[in-house]
Design a protein around this motif. Structure first.
Motif, PDB file in Angstrom:
ATOM      1  N   ASN A  37       0.721  -1.157   0.166  1.00 57.09           N
ATOM      2  CA  ASN A  37      -0.051   0.015   0.231  1.00 57.09           C
ATOM      3  C   ASN A  37       0.748   1.220  -0.110  1.00 57.09           C
ATOM      4  O   ASN A  37       0.206   2.335  -0.544  1.00 57.09           O
ATOM      5  N   CYS A  38       1.848   1.129   0.648  1.00 61.99           N
ATOM      6  CA  CYS A  38       2.879   2.375   0.550  1.00 61.99           C
ATOM      7  C   CYS A  38       3.451   2.674  -0.741  1.00 61.99           C
ATOM      8  O   CYS A  38       4.371   3.715  -0.828  1.00 61.99           O
ATOM      9  N   LYS A  39       3.670   1.753  -1.567  1.00 66.08           N
ATOM     10  CA  LYS A  39       4.210   1.989  -3.023  1.00 66.08           C
ATOM     11  C   LYS A  39       3.731   2.723  -3.721  1.00 66.08           C
ATOM     12  O   LYS A  39       2.432   2.687  -3.890  1.00 66.08           O
ATOM     13  N   GLU A  40       4.413   3.771  -4.633  1.00 66.59           N
ATOM     14  CA  GLU A  40       3.866   4.525  -5.524  1.00 66.59           C
ATOM     15  C   GLU A  40       3.644   3.889  -6.952  1.00 66.59           C
ATOM     16  O   GLU A  40       4.337   2.840  -6.937  1.00 66.59           O
ATOM     17  N   LYS A  41       2.926   4.716  -7.605  1.00 70.65           N
ATOM     18  CA  LYS A  41       2.744   3.747  -9.198  1.00 70.65           C
ATOM     19  C   LYS A  41       4.054   3.764  -9.807  1.00 70.65           C
ATOM     20  O   LYS A  41       4.017   2.560 -10.607  1.00 70.65           O
ATOM     21  N   GLU A  42       4.953   4.492  -9.663  1.00 63.76           N
ATOM     22  CA  GLU A  42       6.226   4.425 -10.281  1.00 63.76           C
ATOM     23  C   GLU A  42       7.079   3.241  -9.891  1.00 63.76           C
ATOM     24  O   GLU A  42       7.817   2.747 -10.534  1.00 63.76           O
ATOM     25  N   TYR A  43       6.813   2.658  -8.760  1.00 61.31           N
ATOM     26  CA  TYR A  43       7.328   1.380  -8.214  1.00 61.31           C
ATOM     27  C   TYR A  43       6.869   0.245  -9.348  1.00 61.31           C
ATOM     28  O   TYR A  43       7.773  -0.471  -9.684  1.00 61.31           O
ATOM     29  N   PHE A  44       5.666   0.075  -9.404  1.00 61.74           N
ATOM     30  CA  PHE A  44       4.966  -0.971 -10.064  1.00 61.74           C
ATOM     31  C   PHE A  44       5.330  -1.009 -11.748  1.00 61.74           C
ATOM     32  O   PHE A  44       5.573  -1.854 -12.293  1.00 61.74           O
ATOM     33  N   LEU A  45       5.090   0.313 -12.036  1.00 68.48           N
ATOM     34  CA  LEU A  45       5.442   0.490 -13.747  1.00 68.48           C
ATOM     35  C   LEU A  45       6.785   0.276 -13.792  1.00 68.48           C
ATOM     36  O   LEU A  45       7.311  -0.282 -14.735  1.00 68.48           O
ATOM     37  N   GLY A  46       7.843   0.802 -12.897  1.00 70.25           N
ATOM     38  CA  GLY A  46       9.309   0.670 -13.226  1.00 70.25           C
ATOM     39  C   GLY A  46       9.699  -0.982 -13.288  1.00 70.25           C
ATOM     40  O   GLY A  46      10.406  -1.149 -13.992  1.00 70.25           O
ATOM     41  N   GLY A  47       9.002  -1.774 -12.400  1.00 68.11           N
ATOM     42  CA  GLY A  47       9.234  -3.288 -12.283  1.00 68.11           C
ATOM     43  C   GLY A  47       8.856  -3.898 -13.613  1.00 68.11           C
ATOM     44  O   GLY A  47       9.593  -4.566 -14.270  1.00 68.11           O
ATOM     45  N   LEU A  48       7.555  -3.132 -14.193  1.00 69.39           N
ATOM     46  CA  LEU A  48       7.320  -3.743 -15.634  1.00 69.39           C
ATOM     47  C   LEU A  48       8.251  -3.355 -16.838  1.00 69.39           C
ATOM     48  O   LEU A  48       8.368  -4.009 -17.700  1.00 69.39           O
ATOM     49  N   LYS A  49       8.567  -2.077 -16.696  1.00 65.35           N
ATOM     50  CA  LYS A  49       9.506  -1.598 -17.584  1.00 65.35           C
ATOM     51  C   LYS A  49      10.879  -2.307 -17.651  1.00 65.35           C
ATOM     52  O   LYS A  49      11.513  -2.356 -18.703  1.00 65.35           O
ATOM     53  N   ALA A  50      11.158  -2.791 -16.367  1.00 64.44           N
ATOM     54  CA  ALA A  50      12.462  -3.350 -16.172  1.00 64.44           C
ATOM     55  C   ALA A  50      12.394  -4.944 -16.943  1.00 64.44           C
ATOM     56  O   ALA A  50      13.661  -5.215 -17.436  1.00 64.44           O
ATOM     57  N   LEU A  51      11.283  -5.424 -17.344  1.00 65.00           N
ATOM     58  CA  LEU A  51      11.245  -6.781 -18.144  1.00 65.00           C
ATOM     59  C   LEU A  51      11.871  -6.135 -19.391  1.00 65.00           C
ATOM     60  O   LEU A  51      12.485  -7.216 -20.141  1.00 65.00           O
ATOM     61  N   TYR A  52      11.813  -4.996 -20.046  1.00 63.70           N
ATOM     62  CA  TYR A  52      12.260  -4.782 -21.369  1.00 63.70           C
ATOM     63  C   TYR A  52      13.933  -4.869 -21.581  1.00 63.70           C
ATOM     64  O   TYR A  52      14.414  -5.593 -22.079  1.00 63.70           O
ATOM     65  N   THR A  53      14.464  -4.438 -20.233  1.00 58.89           N
ATOM     66  CA  THR A  53      15.872  -4.397 -20.339  1.00 58.89           C
ATOM     67  C   THR A  53      16.421  -5.611 -20.092  1.00 58.89           C
ATOM     68  O   THR A  53      17.370  -6.381 -20.445  1.00 58.89           O
ATOM     69  N   ARG A  54      15.613  -6.562 -19.373  1.00 61.40           N
ATOM     70  CA  ARG A  54      15.963  -7.873 -18.930  1.00 61.40           C
ATOM     71  C   ARG A  54      15.873  -8.954 -20.029  1.00 61.40           C
ATOM     72  O   ARG A  54      16.739  -9.597 -20.388  1.00 61.40           O
ATOM     73  N   CYS A  55      14.893  -8.374 -21.016  1.00 59.45           N
ATOM     74  CA  CYS A  55      14.820  -9.252 -22.325  1.00 59.45           C
ATOM     75  C   CYS A  55      15.918  -8.793 -23.303  1.00 59.45           C
ATOM     76  O   CYS A  55      16.473  -9.811 -24.020  1.00 59.45           O
ATOM     77  N   GLU A  56      16.419  -7.753 -23.468  1.00 61.91           N
ATOM     78  CA  GLU A  56      17.420  -7.273 -24.140  1.00 61.91           C
ATOM     79  C   GLU A  56      18.897  -7.962 -23.896  1.00 61.91           C
ATOM     80  O   GLU A  56      19.611  -8.325 -24.389  1.00 61.91           O
ATOM     81  N   LYS A  57      18.882  -8.075 -22.198  1.00 61.02           N
ATOM     82  CA  LYS A  57      20.159  -8.500 -21.788  1.00 61.02           C
ATOM     83  C   LYS A  57      20.214 -10.063 -22.067  1.00 61.02           C
ATOM     84  O   LYS A  57      21.078 -10.667 -22.248  1.00 61.02           O
ATOM     85  N   CYS A  58      18.735 -10.834 -21.862  1.00 64.23           N
ATOM     86  CA  CYS A  58      18.659 -12.241 -22.451  1.00 64.23           C
ATOM     87  C   CYS A  58      19.135 -12.704 -23.793  1.00 64.23           C
ATOM     88  O   CYS A  58      19.770 -13.671 -23.942  1.00 64.23           O
ATOM     89  N   ILE A  59      18.745 -11.761 -24.544  1.00 63.76           N
ATOM     90  CA  ILE A  59      19.100 -11.870 -26.204  1.00 63.76           C
ATOM     91  C   ILE A  59      20.633 -11.669 -25.975  1.00 63.76           C
ATOM     92  O   ILE A  59      21.456 -12.586 -27.192  1.00 63.76           O
ATOM     93  N   SER A  60      21.214 -10.757 -25.709  1.00 66.12           N
ATOM     94  CA  SER A  60      22.747 -10.490 -25.793  1.00 66.12           C
ATOM     95  C   SER A  60      23.554 -11.997 -25.093  1.00 66.12           C
ATOM     96  O   SER A  60      24.527 -12.074 -25.484  1.00 66.12           O
ATOM     97  N   LEU A  61      22.960 -12.211 -24.140  1.00 68.35           N
ATOM     98  CA  LEU A  61      23.552 -13.586 -23.401  1.00 68.35           C
ATOM     99  C   LEU A  61      23.014 -14.838 -24.186  1.00 68.35           C
ATOM    100  O   LEU A  61      23.313 -15.924 -23.895  1.00 68.35           O
ATOM    101  N   GLU A  62      22.275 -15.052 -25.204  1.00 68.06           N
ATOM    102  CA  GLU A  62      21.807 -16.053 -25.910  1.00 68.06           C
ATOM    103  C   GLU A  62      20.796 -16.793 -25.173  1.00 68.06           C
ATOM    104  O   GLU A  62      21.210 -18.122 -25.412  1.00 68.06           O
ATOM    105  N   GLY A  63      20.361 -16.237 -24.203  1.00 71.98           N
ATOM    106  CA  GLY A  63      19.187 -17.108 -23.548  1.00 71.98           C
ATOM    107  C   GLY A  63      19.449 -17.526 -22.291  1.00 71.98           C
ATOM    108  O   GLY A  63      19.026 -18.094 -21.462  1.00 71.98           O
ATOM    109  N   ASP A  64      21.007 -17.083 -21.902  1.00 71.93           N
ATOM    110  CA  ASP A  64      21.412 -17.622 -20.377  1.00 71.93           C
ATOM    111  C   ASP A  64      20.680 -16.768 -19.361  1.00 71.93           C
ATOM    112  O   ASP A  64      20.040 -15.712 -19.605  1.00 71.93           O
ATOM    113  N   TYR A  65      20.978 -17.074 -18.077  1.00 74.69           N
ATOM    114  CA  TYR A  65      20.155 -16.379 -16.966  1.00 74.69           C
ATOM    115  C   TYR A  65      21.110 -15.105 -16.837  1.00 74.69           C
ATOM    116  O   TYR A  65      22.407 -14.910 -17.251  1.00 74.69           O
TER     117      TYR A  65
END
Length: 272
Positions: free
Chosen positions: A241-269
């Protein structure tokens, strides 16, 4: 020295010093400053990924980037994600979390081994780019199955109907746990009108609930003792309840950069 280290990655400084007949201090200096190497612990991963697993992760990441395109804010605003986690009456702090500042000459603090409490609740959480939509606590003595999960999907769908998301098209993100893929669950998901985003198995590093929501929740609750289930529930809900909207939105946006990293690592963790 480099040949020795690459031949045995676990070799100790004194072994290198004996082999090369130089001081241990000089070995450390060469390894750290000239060879630019350091000794680190192995990282725990959910599973040893097969070539097929890596290909799956790679393709899923590419699909997500293609879905987002240049509209990351719009896509993230349409995402609803969910997952389950255990909440314990007592989960002891890790050694690193209990570190304290001490003055030179002071005795280091002691930490006694404490076991996690057996009493726990399973919390199922549905959330989007603004807030947590629904938290359900599995009644003790009850097993999470397809029908139970289908009922939760119906509740999440009814809460989403009151927002503009459903008219824009909800993109639903969940993992491939058996209760999520059961026939009754699939039908319930179809009834909500949600479109599912593909999520590869064994991939908590690509799941916003894992790398954001629950990891931060566990950090806050560790080391705290709760007298009963109600106190646990209040702590969980207070955390969100104490989290602002930016917290949740930022977490979802981070998926984009994580997918980019996953591609650069050829699917590795992905490293945290």
């Amino acid at each position: 020295m480099e040949k020795l280290v690459l031949a045995d990655r676990r070799i100790k400084l004194w072994q290198i010093a004996e082999d090369l007949q130089i001081s241990k201090e000089r070995v450390g200096e060469i390894i750290h400053e000239l060879m630019n190497m350091r000794k680190i612990s192995a990282r725990w991963v959910p599973k040893m990924l097969t070539p097929f697993d890596k290909q799956r992760r790679l393709q899923t990441s590419k699909d997500f980037l293609e879905l987002v395109g240049d509209n990351i804010d719009e896509i993230c605003d349409r995402i609803v994600s969910m997952d389950e986690t255990w909440v314990r009456q007592y989960d002891p702090e890790s050694k690193q979390e209990s570190m304290q500042w001490t003055k030179k000459g002071e005795r280091p603090p002691k930490k006694f081994k404490v076991q996690k409490s057996a009493s726990k609740l399973m919390a199922t959480t549905f959330w989007d780019s603004e807030s947590v939509l629904l938290i359900d606590y599995l009644p003790k003595g009850t097993t999470m199955n397809g029908q139970y999960y289908a009922n939760l999907l119906a509740q999440a769908g009814s809460r989403t109907e009151a927002t503009w998301k459903l008219s824009r098209g909800v993109l639903f993100l969940q993992d491939s746990a058996s209760v999520h893929t059961a026939r009754v669950s699939r039908q319930a998901l179809k009834d909500t009108g949600f479109s599912e985003i593909d999520h590869p198995p064994y991939s908590p590093d690509l799941a916003p609930s894992d790398y954001l929501l629950f990891s931060n929740l566990r950090k806050e609750l560790r080391g705290r003792r709760f007298v009963d289930d109600n106190q646990m529930k209040m702590a969980v809900e207070s955390h969100f309840n104490c989290k602002e909207k930016e917290y949740f939105l930022g977490g979802l946006k981070a998926l984009y950069t994580r997918c980019e990293k996953c591609i650069s690592l050829e699917g590795d963790y992905i490293e945290k």
